[in-house]
Design a protein around this motif. Structure first.
Motif: not given
Length: 356
Positions: A118-123, A130-132, A143-146, A151-154
């Motif tokens: 949802e968030f990727v589509y709207k952004a 965006l950074i997740f 997120i590859k589609s945008y 993303a930044i992960n532990n």
């Protein structure tokens, strides 16, 4: 006469061209000076899935420190998702309407696939980067589609391994006190995050497999889910203590928040007050200041530590690149993992009352 007229015309044309060039240069210089004086900071909306997790609050504090160190360059505004997908969705909708230059989103685990999509589509419609935070790699294609989202992960695999090594050290150092019934079997309770959480799954799996690889026999009394919530962990451990009492030899938690809740529950029954003979070792992950203090007092067995400033620095460096339409990794030492869109920040060490 013609020669004189020709010279005059050449002089006039040359003068006009030089004047025009100088005026254009001055306009550019004036414009640049005005831009320097009026350049606005990068406005960043940061959604944290809850404010009860001490690690989330530590990240918030480190980002606030970065803002102070980079005055007029970046401005963070923080929002509490209250671990509620509906609230998170509403917050992101409002942030997009407010035209932030960048959104940093820590989404509740349980609804991460749906909310991420949802968030990727709207952004994408608003062209907002965006950074997740701590995205499940299984949904990285979303997120590859945008191109303006990453993303930044532990490193949850590493966190589980370090936690397992920490527990092995504790068992080998103080087995006499930990192995209450002397049967050479570690009887434990595992407190996990949310059911669909990649971090919870990897931390749990790698912690126990590391203990077993060290030749220690384990017996799981209960695996419970406290959704990263200290209050829920406290309530669950209060019930489990009544059920198992002295059979519980170790409590393993996927994060420090739930470990702190477990300690509060045990203290209700007079345990974990500093006396090792009346203590159930509790292990967490996060290394937040609150748990480090509990370890110093002898109330908590140990935690896996990550430098929260490192995580915040990654958000800042990569976020500035995205907001300024640069390559996200430009000028940094970060690298994407095999997904091509996730950067993983490692844990450093573990802090334990059993290590000298």
């Amino acid at each position: 006469m013609k020669k004189i007229f020709k010279k005059i015309m050449i002089f006039i044309i040359t003068f006009v061209m030089m004047t025009s060039t100088l005026m254009h240069h001055n306009v550019k210089m004036t414009s640049a000076i005005l831009n320097i004086g009026t350049r606005k900071s990068v406005d960043v909306g940061v959604l944290l899935n809850n404010f009860y997790n001490p690690y989330n609050l530590l990240i918030k504090k480190k980002l606030e420190d970065i803002q102070k160190e980079n005055e007029n360059k970046i401005n963070f505004t923080f929002f509490d998702g209250k671990a509620n997908p509906a609230i998170e969705s509403e917050i992101v909708n409002n942030m997009l309407k407010s035209n932030y230059d960048l959104l940093v989103l820590g989404v509740v685990d349980e609804d991460q696939p749906k909310l991420t999509e949802e968030f990727v589509y709207k952004a994408k419609q608003k062209n907002t980067p965006l950074i997740f935070l701590n995205l499940n790699p299984a949904i990285s294609n979303t997120i590859k589609s945008y191109p303006k989202s990453i993303a930044i992960n532990n490193d949850s695999v590493q966190a589980g391994i370090l936690q397992g090594n920490m527990i092995v050290d504790a068992w080998n150092t103080d087995k006499k006190n930990i192995d209450k019934n002397g049967d050479n079997i570690m009887e434990y309770i595992m407190i996990k995050g949310q059911p669909s959480s990649f971090a919870a799954t990897e931390r749990t799996k790698n912690s126990i497999s590391t203990i077993n690889k060290a030749g220690i026999i384990t017996k799981e009394l209960e695996e419970v889910r406290a959704n990263w919530n200290p209050d829920l962990a406290k309530s669950i451990v209060e019930q489990l203590y009544l059920k198992y009492s002295n059979k519980i030899e170790v409590i393993i938690a996927n994060n420090d928040a739930m470990a702190m809740g477990a300690i509060q529950a045990l203290q209700k029954y007079g345990y974990n007050m500093g006396d090792k003979t009346k203590s159930i070792p509790v292990f967490g992950i996060g290394g937040v200041p609150e748990t480090q203090e509990l370890i110093k007092k002898g109330f908590m067995a140990g935690t896996v530590s990550q430098n929260a400033r490192d995580f915040a620095d990654a958000i800042y460096s990569i976020g500035m690149n995205l907001a300024l339409s640069k390559d996200p990794l430009e000028g940094t030492n970060y690298k994407f993992d095999k997904t091509g869109v996730i950067i993983t920040i490692p844990f450093q060490e573990y802090i334990s009352q059993y290590t000298k």
